[in-house]
Design a protein around this motif. Structure first.
Motif, PDB file in Angstrom:
ATOM      1  N   ASP A   1       7.680   5.317 -18.964  1.00  0.00           N
ATOM      2  CA  ASP A   1       7.600   3.878 -19.248  1.00  0.00           C
ATOM      3  C   ASP A   1       7.983   3.056 -18.024  1.00  0.00           C
ATOM      4  O   ASP A   1       7.349   2.043 -17.710  1.00  0.00           O
ATOM      5  CB  ASP A   1       8.526   3.520 -20.418  1.00  0.00           C
ATOM      6  CG  ASP A   1       7.996   4.055 -21.740  1.00  0.00           C
ATOM      7  OD1 ASP A   1       6.798   4.401 -21.795  1.00  0.00           O
ATOM      8  OD2 ASP A   1       8.783   4.132 -22.704  1.00  0.00           O
ATOM      9  N   VAL A   2       9.039   3.468 -17.338  1.00  0.00           N
ATOM     10  CA  VAL A   2       9.485   2.744 -16.141  1.00  0.00           C
ATOM     11  C   VAL A   2       8.393   2.755 -15.067  1.00  0.00           C
ATOM     12  O   VAL A   2       8.100   1.728 -14.438  1.00  0.00           O
ATOM     13  CB  VAL A   2      10.792   3.360 -15.594  1.00  0.00           C
ATOM     14  CG1 VAL A   2      11.134   2.765 -14.224  1.00  0.00           C
ATOM     15  CG2 VAL A   2      11.939   3.118 -16.563  1.00  0.00           C
ATOM     16  N   VAL A   3       7.790   3.935 -14.870  1.00  0.00           N
ATOM     17  CA  VAL A   3       6.744   4.044 -13.850  1.00  0.00           C
ATOM     18  C   VAL A   3       5.539   3.185 -14.225  1.00  0.00           C
ATOM     19  O   VAL A   3       4.952   2.500 -13.378  1.00  0.00           O
ATOM     20  CB  VAL A   3       6.335   5.520 -13.663  1.00  0.00           C
ATOM     21  CG1 VAL A   3       5.084   5.620 -12.774  1.00  0.00           C
ATOM     22  CG2 VAL A   3       7.479   6.312 -13.055  1.00  0.00           C
TER      23      VAL A   3
ATOM     24  N   THR B   1       0.833  -1.204   0.000  1.00  0.00           N
ATOM     25  CA  THR B   1       0.000   0.000   0.000  1.00  0.00           C
ATOM     26  C   THR B   1       0.866   1.252   0.000  1.00  0.00           C
ATOM     27  O   THR B   1       0.577   2.234  -0.699  1.00  0.00           O
ATOM     28  CB  THR B   1      -0.931  -0.008   1.229  1.00  0.00           C
ATOM     29  OG1 THR B   1      -1.736  -1.195   1.201  1.00  0.00           O
ATOM     30  CG2 THR B   1      -1.834   1.213   1.233  1.00  0.00           C
ATOM     31  N   ALA B   2       1.947   1.211   0.779  1.00  0.00           N
ATOM     32  CA  ALA B   2       2.859   2.360   0.820  1.00  0.00           C
ATOM     33  C   ALA B   2       3.534   2.570  -0.536  1.00  0.00           C
ATOM     34  O   ALA B   2       3.657   3.705  -1.023  1.00  0.00           O
ATOM     35  CB  ALA B   2       3.910   2.148   1.903  1.00  0.00           C
TER      36      ALA B   2
ATOM     37  N   ARG C   1       4.214   9.838 -10.059  1.00  0.00           N
ATOM     38  CA  ARG C   1       3.508  10.126 -11.308  1.00  0.00           C
ATOM     39  C   ARG C   1       3.025  11.583 -11.343  1.00  0.00           C
ATOM     40  O   ARG C   1       2.988  12.204 -12.410  1.00  0.00           O
ATOM     41  CB  ARG C   1       2.333   9.169 -11.487  1.00  0.00           C
ATOM     42  CG  ARG C   1       2.745   7.724 -11.642  1.00  0.00           C
ATOM     43  CD  ARG C   1       1.563   6.824 -11.871  1.00  0.00           C
ATOM     44  NE  ARG C   1       1.081   6.907 -13.253  1.00  0.00           N
ATOM     45  CZ  ARG C   1       0.173   6.071 -13.777  1.00  0.00           C
ATOM     46  NH1 ARG C   1      -0.350   5.121 -13.017  1.00  0.00           N
ATOM     47  NH2 ARG C   1      -0.212   6.197 -15.018  1.00  0.00           N
ATOM     48  N   ARG C   2       2.655  12.111 -10.192  1.00  0.00           N
ATOM     49  CA  ARG C   2       2.191  13.502 -10.154  1.00  0.00           C
ATOM     50  C   ARG C   2       3.343  14.482 -10.290  1.00  0.00           C
ATOM     51  O   ARG C   2       3.190  15.574 -10.851  1.00  0.00           O
ATOM     52  CB  ARG C   2       1.430  13.759  -8.846  1.00  0.00           C
ATOM     53  CG  ARG C   2       0.040  13.129  -8.797  1.00  0.00           C
ATOM     54  CD  ARG C   2      -0.821  13.771  -7.725  1.00  0.00           C
ATOM     55  NE  ARG C   2      -0.244  13.612  -6.402  1.00  0.00           N
ATOM     56  CZ  ARG C   2      -0.527  12.606  -5.571  1.00  0.00           C
ATOM     57  NH1 ARG C   2      -1.385  11.661  -5.965  1.00  0.00           N
ATOM     58  NH2 ARG C   2       0.028  12.523  -4.382  1.00  0.00           N
ATOM     59  N   LEU C   3       4.513  14.120  -9.776  1.00  0.00           N
ATOM     60  CA  LEU C   3       5.632  15.049  -9.746  1.00  0.00           C
ATOM     61  C   LEU C   3       6.524  14.988 -10.984  1.00  0.00           C
ATOM     62  O   LEU C   3       7.216  15.955 -11.303  1.00  0.00           O
ATOM     63  CB  LEU C   3       6.491  14.783  -8.505  1.00  0.00           C
ATOM     64  CG  LEU C   3       5.803  15.011  -7.136  1.00  0.00           C
ATOM     65  CD1 LEU C   3       6.752  14.664  -6.005  1.00  0.00           C
ATOM     66  CD2 LEU C   3       5.344  16.464  -7.021  1.00  0.00           C
TER      67      LEU C   3
ATOM     68  N   TYR D   1       3.626   5.888  -3.035  1.00  0.00           N
ATOM     69  CA  TYR D   1       4.841   6.515  -3.546  1.00  0.00           C
ATOM     70  C   TYR D   1       4.813   6.618  -5.077  1.00  0.00           C
ATOM     71  O   TYR D   1       5.220   7.637  -5.659  1.00  0.00           O
ATOM     72  CB  TYR D   1       6.077   5.731  -3.108  1.00  0.00           C
ATOM     73  CG  TYR D   1       6.296   5.735  -1.607  1.00  0.00           C
ATOM     74  CD1 TYR D   1       5.963   6.861  -0.841  1.00  0.00           C
ATOM     75  CD2 TYR D   1       6.830   4.616  -0.966  1.00  0.00           C
ATOM     76  CE1 TYR D   1       6.159   6.858   0.531  1.00  0.00           C
ATOM     77  CE2 TYR D   1       7.028   4.613   0.410  1.00  0.00           C
ATOM     78  CZ  TYR D   1       6.685   5.739   1.157  1.00  0.00           C
ATOM     79  OH  TYR D   1       6.872   5.743   2.504  1.00  0.00           O
ATOM     80  N   ILE D   2       4.349   5.532  -5.729  1.00  0.00           N
ATOM     81  CA  ILE D   2       4.273   5.537  -7.194  1.00  0.00           C
ATOM     82  C   ILE D   2       3.304   6.619  -7.671  1.00  0.00           C
ATOM     83  O   ILE D   2       3.576   7.345  -8.652  1.00  0.00           O
ATOM     84  CB  ILE D   2       3.849   4.156  -7.722  1.00  0.00           C
ATOM     85  CG1 ILE D   2       4.977   3.143  -7.494  1.00  0.00           C
ATOM     86  CG2 ILE D   2       3.486   4.220  -9.192  1.00  0.00           C
ATOM     87  CD1 ILE D   2       6.214   3.403  -8.325  1.00  0.00           C
ATOM     88  N   GLN D   3       2.172   6.747  -7.002  1.00  0.00           N
ATOM     89  CA  GLN D   3       1.213   7.783  -7.371  1.00  0.00           C
ATOM     90  C   GLN D   3       1.822   9.183  -7.208  1.00  0.00           C
ATOM     91  O   GLN D   3       1.608  10.081  -8.032  1.00  0.00           O
ATOM     92  CB  GLN D   3      -0.056   7.662  -6.522  1.00  0.00           C
ATOM     93  CG  GLN D   3      -0.880   6.423  -6.847  1.00  0.00           C
ATOM     94  CD  GLN D   3      -2.040   6.233  -5.896  1.00  0.00           C
ATOM     95  OE1 GLN D   3      -2.228   7.024  -4.960  1.00  0.00           O
ATOM     96  NE2 GLN D   3      -2.810   5.183  -6.113  1.00  0.00           N
TER      97      GLN D   3
END
Length: 511
Positions: free
Chosen positions: A327-329, A305-306, A315-317, A310-312
């Motif tokens: 692509d990596v994300v 969940t953590a 993606r925003r930053l 972090y991934i979200q």
């Protein structure tokens, strides 16, 4: 006005006649089925009581299947080809074919198939009438056998009479499981060495004594009494009857009991063989494994969940023009979703094993649920096209989330195991008191010997697990969810020619 009155009279007449027709069919001593030729695979939509009595299957186990399920694994009878040609050509046929009852017993079936047409001449249904002619066939075969093999039969019978106590005991002693031989009054006649070692007794402690009196009545176990005094006298063998008992000297044991009543010639007539398999260690290992899965899946949920958070945030930053980073994300998101699905399956398996899988019943549009689930799977699959045909028109009362999980799993599997094909086919239909879901692919297929095992927990077909990743939990979870809804799930497949997974769900009266 007169025409409307005539139509109304015809409708009332038909409504009055229909119950009489079904009553007449149920009163018939011949087994009768009706199949729907307009639906994929010509499924059975009606069976009478005699068909259930002849085959041993209940209506819930019959509806939705193709008639070939009665041939079990025997798929190479020449008669099958004659039936297939008759159905393809829309003509009637009468044949004699080998079928198998639910308990596996062979019976000879005299089967008459007739097509039913609508006003346009289209064949809409087939009606099949079957009669069990096993007695006649057996009599014919027995007469032929006895005429040609009289001398051989005499020699075989003479050889069987040579069975003696020494030979009988030598067989018992070579069996690795604990084995007890009882007389009809449940007195111990003999035990093997494995029984003596496992339960730490001597022959003088056992032979000649009543089974329930052994060891200060430590064998007076309720489950064992049920097995020997209630089940076995019905002349049915007892297989894998699990009993747990705390013995004074050796501690708590979990045992699988198998009992057979046998009849031999001479002094050994009417014996009871009781095999006892000690599965205490196996059950302990299984429990530890289940506990580990439960703990591990819960513990993995928190850091996952953590990571999702972090991934979200990343993606925003991150800048939109950095294609490589994007692509990596995106690949990371895909792997996280895959891991999340795996953890959910582990949690479901843990809940099923502990009996805590919650099924919440509420009304929902079954067809819409299937369409939404397919749309979600299709969105994540660019290489395959999922076609949907048919409908049920049912507002079903069940657990929409879990049934969507079943549909999603079956559709995803069809795509996964048919990588070289570009299309899978989903069919929906409403049968006699049931709704049916089927999905067909043209993938690798499943061998006959593996088809009943694919729904076992953690089971994966040998050839498949070498090419495709997975843990063998999905189909097990699907079967448990369908069982919780009093439904049935099965697979029909030929190796190298694809598979069809189907399930049926009973429709409650209020639905």
């Amino acid at each position: 006005m007169l025409q409307n009155d005539k139509q109304n009279n015809n409708t009332r007449h038909n409504n009055e006649i229909a119950p009489l027709i079904y009553a007449a069919l149920d009163a018939s001593s011949a087994g009768i089925i009706i199949t729907d030729n307009r639906l994929p695979d010509n499924p059975i939509i009606y069976n009478n009581k005699a068909f259930e009595r002849i085959t041993g299957y209940t209506s819930d186990e019959i509806i939705g299947h193709n008639c070939r399920f009665l041939q079990a694994g025997e798929r190479k009878q020449e008669t099958r080809e004659a039936i297939r040609e008759a159905i393809d050509n829309g003509i009637g046929i009468t044949v004699e074919i080998r079928n198998y009852k639910k308990d596996g017993d062979l019976f000879w079936n005299e089967l008459s198939i007739s097509p039913l047409k609508n006003d346009d001449g289209e064949i809409t249904h087939f009606i099949g009438v079957q009669n069990d002619i096993s007695l006649r066939k057996n009599a014919e075969e027995k007469l032929m056998f006895e005429r040609l093999q009289v001398e051989k039969k005499i020699n075989e019978r003479t050889e069987n009479l040579r069975l003696n106590e020494e030979y009988f005991n030598s067989i018992i002693q070579t069996i690795r499981e604990s084995l007890v031989v009882l007389d009809p009054d449940l007195n111990v006649l003999t035990v093997n060495e494995s029984f003596l070692r496992t339960f730490k007794v001597t022959p003088s402690d056992t032979v000649g004594k009543q089974l329930f009196d052994l060891g200060n009545r430590q064998w007076d176990i309720d489950g064992l009494r049920i097995l020997l005094e209630t089940i076995l006298p019905t002349n049915n063998p007892v297989l894998d009857f699990e009993v747990e008992h705390d013995f004074p000297h050796i501690g708590k044991k979990t045992m699988l009991l198998n009992a057979h009543r046998i009849e031999l010639e001479g002094d050994y007539k009417d014996r009871i063989l009781l095999a006892i398999e000690d599965v205490t260690d196996r059950r302990s290992i299984e429990k530890r494994k289940d506990d580990f899965l439960s703990i591990a899946s819960h513990e993995l949920k928190t850091p996952l969940t953590a990571i999702k958070g972090y991934i979200q945030l990343i993606r925003r930053l991150m800048p939109d023009d950095n294609k490589k980073l994007n692509d990596v994300v995106q690949k990371s998101v895909s792997q996280i979703e895959r891991l999340d699905k795996l953890i959910v399956e582990l949690l479901d398996v843990s809940k099923i094993q502990s009996g805590n899988l919650d099924i919440h019943h509420k009304n929902f549009d079954f067809d819409q649920m299937v369409r939404d689930t397919i749309e979600h799977v299709q969105f994540n699959s660019d290489d395959h096209t999922i076609s949907l045909k048919g409908s049920t028109g049912v507002v079903y009362n069940g657990d929409e989330t879990h049934l969507s999980q079943v549909v999603g799993n079956l559709v995803s599997n069809a795509i996964k195991y048919s990588p070289s094909q570009k299309q899978v086919h989903v069919y929906l239909s409403r049968l006699k008191g049931h709704i049916k879901f089927s999905i067909t692919d043209s993938g690798v297929g499943i061998e006959q010997k593996d088809q009943k095992k694919v729904f076992d927990r953690f089971y994966r077909v040998g050839a498949v697990k070498e090419k495709f990743a997975g843990m063998g939990m999905g189909l097990y979870i699907c079967e448990q969810i369908i069982k919780q809804h009093q439904g049935m799930i099965w697979v029909e497949s030929e190796l190298g020619e694809g598979s069809t997974f189907s399930f049926t769900l009973p429709i409650k009266e209020q639905q």
